[in-house]
Design a protein around this motif. Structure first.
Motif, PDB file in Angstrom:
ATOM      1  N   ILE A   1       4.844 -55.214  33.497  1.00  0.00           N
ATOM      2  CA  ILE A   1       5.022 -56.233  34.546  1.00  0.00           C
ATOM      3  C   ILE A   1       6.142 -55.818  35.499  1.00  0.00           C
ATOM      4  O   ILE A   1       6.017 -55.929  36.726  1.00  0.00           O
ATOM      5  CB  ILE A   1       5.321 -57.602  33.908  1.00  0.00           C
ATOM      6  CG1 ILE A   1       4.085 -58.106  33.143  1.00  0.00           C
ATOM      7  CG2 ILE A   1       5.734 -58.615  34.970  1.00  0.00           C
ATOM      8  CD1 ILE A   1       4.338 -59.371  32.355  1.00  0.00           C
TER       9      ILE A   1
ATOM     10  N   GLY B   1       4.475 -54.814  27.358  1.00  0.00           N
ATOM     11  CA  GLY B   1       3.861 -55.669  28.362  1.00  0.00           C
ATOM     12  C   GLY B   1       4.846 -56.062  29.442  1.00  0.00           C
ATOM     13  O   GLY B   1       4.524 -56.052  30.645  1.00  0.00           O
ATOM     14  N   ILE B   2       6.069 -56.391  29.045  1.00  0.00           N
ATOM     15  CA  ILE B   2       7.101 -56.741  30.032  1.00  0.00           C
ATOM     16  C   ILE B   2       7.431 -55.533  30.897  1.00  0.00           C
ATOM     17  O   ILE B   2       7.613 -55.658  32.112  1.00  0.00           O
ATOM     18  CB  ILE B   2       8.349 -57.272  29.314  1.00  0.00           C
ATOM     19  CG1 ILE B   2       8.061 -58.671  28.744  1.00  0.00           C
ATOM     20  CG2 ILE B   2       9.554 -57.310  30.252  1.00  0.00           C
ATOM     21  CD1 ILE B   2       9.192 -59.256  27.960  1.00  0.00           C
TER      22      ILE B   2
ATOM     23  N   ALA C   1       4.920 -53.209  37.809  1.00  0.00           N
ATOM     24  CA  ALA C   1       4.115 -53.763  38.898  1.00  0.00           C
ATOM     25  C   ALA C   1       5.005 -54.378  39.981  1.00  0.00           C
ATOM     26  O   ALA C   1       4.763 -54.212  41.178  1.00  0.00           O
ATOM     27  CB  ALA C   1       3.142 -54.804  38.345  1.00  0.00           C
ATOM     28  N   LEU C   2       6.066 -55.067  39.566  1.00  0.00           N
ATOM     29  CA  LEU C   2       7.001 -55.642  40.535  1.00  0.00           C
ATOM     30  C   LEU C   2       7.680 -54.540  41.344  1.00  0.00           C
ATOM     31  O   LEU C   2       7.867 -54.669  42.558  1.00  0.00           O
ATOM     32  CB  LEU C   2       8.049 -56.489  39.812  1.00  0.00           C
ATOM     33  CG  LEU C   2       7.542 -57.751  39.103  1.00  0.00           C
ATOM     34  CD1 LEU C   2       8.685 -58.427  38.360  1.00  0.00           C
ATOM     35  CD2 LEU C   2       6.915 -58.711  40.090  1.00  0.00           C
TER      36      LEU C   2
END
Length: 926
Positions: free
Chosen positions: A15, A11-12, A18-19
């Motif tokens: 993220i 999950g990290i 996405a960044l």
């Protein structure tokens, strides 16, 4: 737990991906891009020798004074560079203001027009690219005020008016754009300058720019205030080009530059691209501009693709993201130089030389001062020629004639001063002049010899003689000076030709005082701007290009390293995790640099993958630490009352033991109970019973903990304990036996001391069994559970404790316990017993240890008991009865003797001994 950790880490990583896709990690990525630019190269081609940089360096400033120099110096340098055969000259110098004519000879009043000299040199070469400063802004200049209150006319509006009417006057422009401005003033002066710049730009626009393709929708960097060279230069230059970097990235580092600059729909190239176009003979209109970048035709070879990308640069941040950015691919790495003095930008165009069989390196730049020294030397040679010619002319008149044709000598002198020293014509003319000069010297020597032996000379004779001597001595010396000067000129021009012939020569600043001409780059925090343009051209000619990668490369790399970071966090010990993580990231960085950056010329993200790996590992590690801390507290809370403090410390400090999960082990289990305590408690009452029981259990519990027991539970006045879990104990049976003996001895002492008061003496019964059981946290952990043991051996230990009543013993153990004890531990075999509900017999022994219940006759008591047991097992019931009779008579062992007599009587009542008789006795009570 691992499933949660994997989900957390992935999950990290998503993220972080996405960044990265949103460009939020770009500032961090720039540092890795700089690192790649500085690291060593393995596959990238070496820098081309078609790029040479002529520098205005500290040496030039010391020699010719502070800048700006008279432009005739620059004209001389261009002529020298042209003579050396340079294909293109690219001037990274702003020439946007005229220079006044200069008086070079006060006596004669000779004046030189510096701009005309430079324009002539530019036109003579024919392939000079001139620098133009394109100011990037979308600021409305109509709202900018100078010293007066009149507003200024925006350059785009001026350009449109001038484009519509090239001959439009300043007054007409003022009337159209600044109707309120007076005929004289700052606004009108500014309008006049902008109109002239607009005309200059328009005259050069066709050869210096190309139309922005309407089908390619791109947001080009827009210039609203270009500053082209003055018309005298722009009209004769091959092309105008941008030398603006737009301030670099947001941190001020120039990693990418605008390949094109938009001026009213026309795209002007950067200096490096313009020099490449002129060098390759490519018209700007022939360069194909598409959505991916540009295609440059290369004659018979396939077109060269320059991939551009979108970015926001510091000076045009108000314009937002702009297209057409080219990443600067440096010819060499920033740290690859073996020479300490050739680091950073100095290493980019350094030359390799072999000296005495060893490879050395020298700066690749050519000092403009060194180029100008050649023309200066030629000037001195011509001065020497003039002085020599004038001296011989004077001698011809003073000596009454020379044996040469002075007319021919005059013509030869004019030819030498008009020709270049390295030409064949100059050499032929010099040979003829030398012969004439030599003849003059020989004539003067002959005249000088006529004075030998003459003692008295008139003043006129002395002057005549001295003149002859001066000719004899001075003319050969002057000729030698001229010849050495010519040799130096020829040698230096040959060297310069070897460097510049067919190359593109950039001219720019490297002098340390020119702070404005230095920028921070990936290879050096103080890089001359001209080297950036040289690097662009080198990357086109090599070709060695660096293009930005795509998300299709970045995101898989990010997810891969993120997954590895999670895997390291899950699989590796916490203290080894950072080492493994650094190893993985270092391997990725090396692979990224060698394969993608160096070999393929593709920028693949490092910041995102490193962040994903680090945060993935960190999140898993923190989760592990939190879970382990929670498990530690739970373990500590659960076992603190069960086992000794040192065992608790071992458990909480070794979470990897995983002792809470149910598992099968061989353990030793103990049950204890106080004989007749129910009746005793009724007699004593609640308060006294509690006091007696507290004193007893406190002492017994301390003994158990001292002997490494795990206290399972209290059963009223009874205790259940076991050994071998949660900490593995190789000597679990020994520790259990020692605990049982300590408990018996302690109870004897307490009874002697009267600790129990009105309760009198207490009697404890102990049962110990060893076997495979299930041990662990049973119930509904962590909400409601108990760490306990389950299995037949547990039931057996409980039955043994109860069997003490029928056997008349205090502590009994099984045969398996006996096997695990040392031979020195004293026991008494009691026989083979079948517990209630069981079909298999178990060998039972009484645990004695160092206890001697019958004093010196204890050994006899043991032998007599075991003899009776052996007789029973062997079927010799009479012998058995005799032995147990003696045991009962001599030692009072009524309970055990009675058990065996009842068993024998039952067998006799049944008739013959059963064929499957195994010598066991079945107990009828639990």
């Amino acid at each position: 737990m691992q499933r949660v950790q994997w989900m957390l880490g992935i999950g990290i990583a998503l993220i972080v991906g996405a960044l990265h896709a949103r460009g939020l990690l770009a500032p961090a990525q720039r540092g890795f891009d700089d690192l790649h630019a500085r690291l060593w190269r393995f596959y990238a081609p070496p820098p081309t020798d078609r790029v040479v940089i002529a520098t205005i360096d500290d040496r030039g400033i010391e020699t010719f004074g502070r800048w700006p120099w008279p432009r005739r110096y620059l004209a001389e340098a261009i002529r020298e560079i042209d003579r050396a055969g340079a294909s293109v000259i690219a001037l990274d110098l702003l020439l946007d203001n005229p220079q006044r004519p200069e008086i070079i000879d006060v006596e004669t009043g000779e004046v030189v027009n510096n701009d005309a000299e430079l324009a002539a040199a530019i036109e003579a070469h024919g392939r000079v690219v001139l620098a133009t400063s394109f100011m990037y802004s979308r600021r409305d200049e109509s709202r900018v005020y100078g010293e007066s209150t009149a507003r200024l006319a925006p350059f785009p509006e001026v350009l449109r008016k001038v484009r519509a009417d090239r001959g439009v006057s300043t007054d007409a422009l003022r009337a159209a754009l600044l109707p309120e401005a007076p005929p004289l003033g700052p606004a009108t002066d500014d309008l006049r300058v902008k109109a002239e710049r607009a005309r200059t730009l328009l005259r050069s626009m066709d050869r210096s720019s190309t139309l922005a393709p309407p089908e390619v929708l791109k947001a080009w960097p827009i210039s609203t205030a270009p500053q082209p060279p003055i018309a005298a230069f722009a009209d004769v230059g091959a092309m105008l080009a941008s030398v603006s970097f737009a301030g670099g990235d947001s941190d001020g580092v120039v990693r990418r530059i605008p390949l094109w600059t938009d001026v009213e729909g026309r795209l002007f190239p950067t200096l490096g691209l313009a020099a490449a176009a002129v060098h390759l003979g490519v018209e700007l209109d022939d360069i194909v501009i598409d959505a991916r970048g540009v295609l440059i035709p290369r004659g018979g070879a396939s077109p060269l693709r320059l991939r551009t990308h979108r970015a926001t640069l510091k000076d045009i941040a108000d314009l937002g993201v702009r297209d057409g950015m080219l990443y600067v691919a440096w010819p060499r790495s920033g740290w690859g130089s073996p020479e300490p003095t050739l680091r950073g930008w100095r290493w980019q165009f350094a030359r390799d030389r072999v000296v005495n069989g060893s490879l050395t390196h020298e700066p690749g730049e050519v000092s403009l001062a060194r180029i100008l020294e050649t023309s200066r030397l030629i000037g001195r040679i011509r001065v020497n020629l003039r002085e020599l010619h004038e001296g011989l002319g004077f001698a011809d008149r003073a000596l009454g004639g020379m044996p040469v044709d002075m007319g021919a000598l005059n013509m030869g002198d004019e030819a030498l001063r008009a020709l270049e020293p390295e030409t064949a014509e100059w050499r032929e003319a010099f040979r003829e002049q030398r012969e004439a000069w030599t003849a003059c010297v020989e004539h003067a020597r002959w005249l000088l010899e006529s004075f030998e032996g003459v003692e008295e000379l008139s003043p006129e004779d002395v002057a005549f003689r001295d003149l002859c001597a001066a000719i004899v001595e001075g003319v050969p010396a002057q000729m030698a000076v001229i010849e050495r000067g010519v040799e130096n000129v020829v040698a230096w021009r040959a060297q310069l030709r070897s460097r510049l012939n067919g190359a593109v020569c950039f001219v720019g600043w490297t002098a340390t005082g020119a702070a404005a001409d230095f920028v921070s780059t990936s290879v050096d925090p103080n890089t001359p701007g001209v080297h950036v343009h040289g690097a662009v051209l080198s990357s086109i000619l090599t070709p060695h290009l660096i293009r930005t990668g795509s998300l299709w490369l970045d995101l898989p790399a990010l997810l891969l390293l993120g997954t590895l970071g999670v895997w390291i966090g899950v699989r590796f010990p916490v203290f080894l995790g950072p080492v493994a993580l650094v190893a993985v990231m270092a391997s990725y960085l090396a692979l990224n640099h060698v394969l993608f950056w160096d070999r393929l010329g593709v920028m693949v993200a490092s910041a995102g993958p490193f962040l994903a790996a680090s945060l993935g590992w960190l999140s898993v590690t923190l989760h592990r630490l939190l879970v382990e801390e929670r498990s530690r507290r739970r373990t500590e809370g659960r076992f603190r009352s069960y086992v000794s403090p040192d065992l608790v410390d071992i458990l909480v400090n070794n979470p990897n033991l995983d002792t809470m999960a149910p598992q099968k082990r061989e353990l030793t289990i103990m049950f204890t109970d106080l004989a007749g305590f129910t009746t005793l408690s009724e007699r004593l009452g609640t308060e006294k019973t509690s006091a007696v029981l507290g004193a007893y259990l406190r002492e017994m519990t301390q003994i158990l903990q001292n002997r490494r027991a795990t206290l399972d539970k209290y059963l009223g006045d009874g205790i259940m304990a076991f050994w071998g879990a949660p900490i593995e104990d190789e000597f679990h049976a020994t520790h259990a036996a020692e605990a049982a003996l300590d408990m018996l001895n302690a109870l004897d002492r307490m009874n002697r001391e009267g600790v129990f008061g009105d309760a009198g003496e207490l009697v404890v019964r102990i049962g110990i069994a060893t076997g495979d059981v299930n041990v662990g946290d049973f119930g509904n952990p962590p909400l409601k559970s108990a760490y306990t043991v389950i299995g037949d051996s547990v039931n057996l230990a409980a039955r043994l404790e109860s069997a003490n009543k029928q056997l008349g013993t205090s502590a009994v153990i099984t045969g398996r316990v006996r096997e695990l004890l040392s031979e020195n531990v004293r026991t008494r075999r009691l026989g083979r017993l079948k517990m209630v509900g069981k079909h298999e017999w178990v060998e039972i022994l009484e645990l004695l240890g160092d206890r001697r219940p019958h004093g010196d006759r204890t050994e006899e008591w043991i032998r007599l008991t075991e003899a009776g047991v052996d007789a029973f097992i062997g079927g010799d019931f009479d012998l058995c009865e005799r032995n147990f009779g003696m045991l009962e008579k001599d030692f009072g062992d009524t309970a055990l003797a009675g058990l065996y007599r009842r068993s024998i009587a039952a067998l006799r009542d049944a008739g013959a001994t059963p064929p499957d008789f195994d010598g066991s006795i079945s107990l009828v009570e639990k």
